[in-house]
Design a protein around this motif. Structure first.
Motif, PDB file in Angstrom:
ATOM      1  N   LEU A 191      39.807 -38.146  34.372  1.00 50.60           N
ATOM      2  CA  LEU A 191      40.341 -36.785  34.372  1.00 50.60           C
ATOM      3  C   LEU A 191      39.878 -35.928  35.538  1.00 50.60           C
ATOM      4  N   GLY A 192      39.089 -36.485  36.422  1.00 48.98           N
ATOM      5  CA  GLY A 192      38.527 -35.695  37.515  1.00 48.98           C
ATOM      6  C   GLY A 192      39.548 -34.860  38.263  1.00 48.98           C
ATOM      7  N   SER A 193      40.695 -35.447  38.555  1.00 42.60           N
ATOM      8  CA  SER A 193      41.711 -34.715  39.327  1.00 42.60           C
ATOM      9  C   SER A 193      42.467 -33.704  38.473  1.00 42.60           C
ATOM     10  N   ASP A 194      42.332 -33.788  37.154  1.00 37.90           N
ATOM     11  CA  ASP A 194      43.030 -32.867  36.252  1.00 37.90           C
ATOM     12  C   ASP A 194      42.191 -31.648  35.888  1.00 37.90           C
ATOM     13  N   GLN A 195      40.934 -31.679  36.252  1.00 41.47           N
ATOM     14  CA  GLN A 195      40.066 -30.570  35.883  1.00 41.47           C
ATOM     15  C   GLN A 195      40.117 -29.490  36.948  1.00 41.47           C
ATOM     16  N   ASP A 196      40.028 -28.248  36.488  1.00 39.76           N
ATOM     17  CA  ASP A 196      40.169 -27.093  37.371  1.00 39.76           C
ATOM     18  C   ASP A 196      38.886 -26.272  37.336  1.00 39.76           C
ATOM     19  N   PHE A 197      37.833 -26.822  37.945  1.00 41.00           N
ATOM     20  CA  PHE A 197      36.555 -26.115  38.002  1.00 41.00           C
ATOM     21  C   PHE A 197      36.690 -24.884  38.885  1.00 41.00           C
ATOM     22  N   PRO A 198      35.903 -23.858  38.651  1.00 36.98           N
ATOM     23  CA  PRO A 198      34.861 -23.717  37.643  1.00 36.98           C
ATOM     24  C   PRO A 198      35.443 -23.341  36.283  1.00 36.98           C
ATOM     25  N   TYR A 199      34.650 -23.603  35.250  1.00 35.24           N
ATOM     26  CA  TYR A 199      34.973 -23.194  33.886  1.00 35.24           C
ATOM     27  C   TYR A 199      33.944 -22.176  33.444  1.00 35.24           C
ATOM     28  N   ASP A 200      34.416 -21.113  32.820  1.00 39.71           N
ATOM     29  CA  ASP A 200      33.525 -20.049  32.363  1.00 39.71           C
ATOM     30  C   ASP A 200      33.029 -20.256  30.937  1.00 39.71           C
ATOM     31  N   THR A 201      33.757 -21.063  30.152  1.00 38.94           N
ATOM     32  CA  THR A 201      33.373 -21.292  28.757  1.00 38.94           C
ATOM     33  C   THR A 201      33.621 -22.750  28.377  1.00 38.94           C
ATOM     34  N   ALA A 202      32.942 -23.176  27.330  1.00 37.31           N
ATOM     35  CA  ALA A 202      33.158 -24.527  26.808  1.00 37.31           C
ATOM     36  C   ALA A 202      34.582 -24.668  26.297  1.00 37.31           C
ATOM     37  N   GLU A 203      35.113 -23.620  25.672  1.00 39.06           N
ATOM     38  CA  GLU A 203      36.477 -23.668  25.129  1.00 39.06           C
ATOM     39  C   GLU A 203      37.495 -23.954  26.222  1.00 39.06           C
ATOM     40  N   GLU A 204      37.335 -23.276  27.354  1.00 40.97           N
ATOM     41  CA  GLU A 204      38.237 -23.475  28.492  1.00 40.97           C
ATOM     42  C   GLU A 204      38.185 -24.929  28.971  1.00 40.97           C
ATOM     43  N   LEU A 205      36.985 -25.451  29.114  1.00 43.48           N
ATOM     44  CA  LEU A 205      36.789 -26.826  29.562  1.00 43.48           C
ATOM     45  C   LEU A 205      37.397 -27.809  28.568  1.00 43.48           C
ATOM     46  N   VAL A 206      37.084 -27.645  27.296  1.00 43.82           N
ATOM     47  CA  VAL A 206      37.559 -28.565  26.267  1.00 43.82           C
ATOM     48  C   VAL A 206      39.079 -28.525  26.164  1.00 43.82           C
ATOM     49  N   ASP A 207      39.666 -27.350  26.250  1.00 44.39           N
ATOM     50  CA  ASP A 207      41.134 -27.247  26.227  1.00 44.39           C
ATOM     51  C   ASP A 207      41.747 -28.056  27.366  1.00 44.39           C
ATOM     52  N   ASP A 208      41.175 -27.940  28.568  1.00 36.06           N
ATOM     53  CA  ASP A 208      41.689 -28.678  29.721  1.00 36.06           C
ATOM     54  C   ASP A 208      41.524 -30.186  29.546  1.00 36.06           C
ATOM     55  N   VAL A 209      40.377 -30.605  29.039  1.00 37.61           N
ATOM     56  CA  VAL A 209      40.122 -32.033  28.827  1.00 37.61           C
ATOM     57  C   VAL A 209      41.129 -32.602  27.833  1.00 37.61           C
ATOM     58  N   LEU A 210      41.325 -31.917  26.720  1.00 33.60           N
ATOM     59  CA  LEU A 210      42.263 -32.405  25.706  1.00 33.60           C
ATOM     60  C   LEU A 210      43.699 -32.419  26.236  1.00 33.60           C
ATOM     61  N   GLU A 211      44.067 -31.399  26.972  1.00 32.64           N
ATOM     62  CA  GLU A 211      45.408 -31.352  27.552  1.00 32.64           C
ATOM     63  C   GLU A 211      45.638 -32.508  28.510  1.00 32.64           C
ATOM     64  N   ALA A 212      44.626 -32.803  29.338  1.00 30.49           N
ATOM     65  CA  ALA A 212      44.735 -33.915  30.291  1.00 30.49           C
ATOM     66  C   ALA A 212      44.797 -35.254  29.565  1.00 30.49           C
ATOM     67  N   LEU A 213      43.999 -35.439  28.520  1.00 30.64           N
ATOM     68  CA  LEU A 213      44.054 -36.681  27.752  1.00 30.64           C
ATOM     69  C   LEU A 213      45.434 -36.878  27.143  1.00 30.64           C
ATOM     70  N   GLU A 214      46.010 -35.808  26.628  1.00 31.22           N
ATOM     71  CA  GLU A 214      47.361 -35.898  26.055  1.00 31.22           C
ATOM     72  C   GLU A 214      48.399 -36.192  27.121  1.00 31.22           C
ATOM     73  N   SER A 215      48.306 -35.534  28.261  1.00 31.72           N
ATOM     74  CA  SER A 215      49.313 -35.728  29.303  1.00 31.72           C
ATOM     75  C   SER A 215      49.291 -37.146  29.863  1.00 31.72           C
ATOM     76  N   LYS A 216      48.141 -37.808  29.780  1.00 30.59           N
ATOM     77  CA  LYS A 216      48.024 -39.192  30.250  1.00 30.59           C
ATOM     78  C   LYS A 216      48.201 -40.194  29.109  1.00 30.59           C
ATOM     79  N   ASP A 217      48.623 -39.692  27.941  1.00 38.17           N
ATOM     80  CA  ASP A 217      48.825 -40.540  26.757  1.00 38.17           C
ATOM     81  C   ASP A 217      47.581 -41.334  26.376  1.00 38.17           C
ATOM     82  N   LEU A 218      46.418 -40.722  26.562  1.00 37.23           N
ATOM     83  CA  LEU A 218      45.168 -41.377  26.185  1.00 37.23           C
ATOM     84  C   LEU A 218      44.764 -41.020  24.756  1.00 37.23           C
ATOM     85  N   ILE A 219      45.393 -39.975  24.202  1.00 35.97           N
ATOM     86  CA  ILE A 219      45.199 -39.628  22.786  1.00 35.97           C
ATOM     87  C   ILE A 219      46.555 -39.297  22.206  1.00 35.97           C
TER      88      ILE A 219
END
Length: 85
Positions: free
Chosen positions: A57-85
């Motif tokens: 997911l390295g290329s899908d992450q949009d650092f910096p993140y100000d909160t854990a919620e923001e980071l987790v939302d992005d991680v889950l969205e990227a996992l879904e978009s790549k059909d990993l979950i």
């Protein structure tokens, strides 16, 4: 929200919630992880280590993140978009 996604959200929040936000890059998250890069996240039939997530997911992450919620939302969205979950 699927059970797998909900379980992963909870695990990610537990693991990344202890990071010193804002985080500027993936390396800023490592000290918060209980087993460092080897920290494992499992739900249903999916399993990822923190290192595998970073690689996938390295290329899908949009650092910096100000909160854990923001980071987790992005991680889950990227996992879904790549059909990993």
């Amino acid at each position: 929200m699927t059970d797998v996604k909900a379980e992963l959200r909870e695990q990610f929040m537990d693991a990344f919630g202890g990071a010193d936000f804002p985080v500027q890059n993936q390396m800023d998250l490592v000290p918060a992880l209980p087993d460092g890069p080897a920290t494992k996240f499992e739900a249903g039939d999916v399993s990822f280590t923190a290192m595998e997530l970073a690689a996938k997911l390295g290329s899908d992450q949009d650092f910096p993140y100000d909160t854990a919620e923001e980071l987790v939302d992005d991680v889950l969205e990227a996992l879904e978009s790549k059909d990993l979950i």
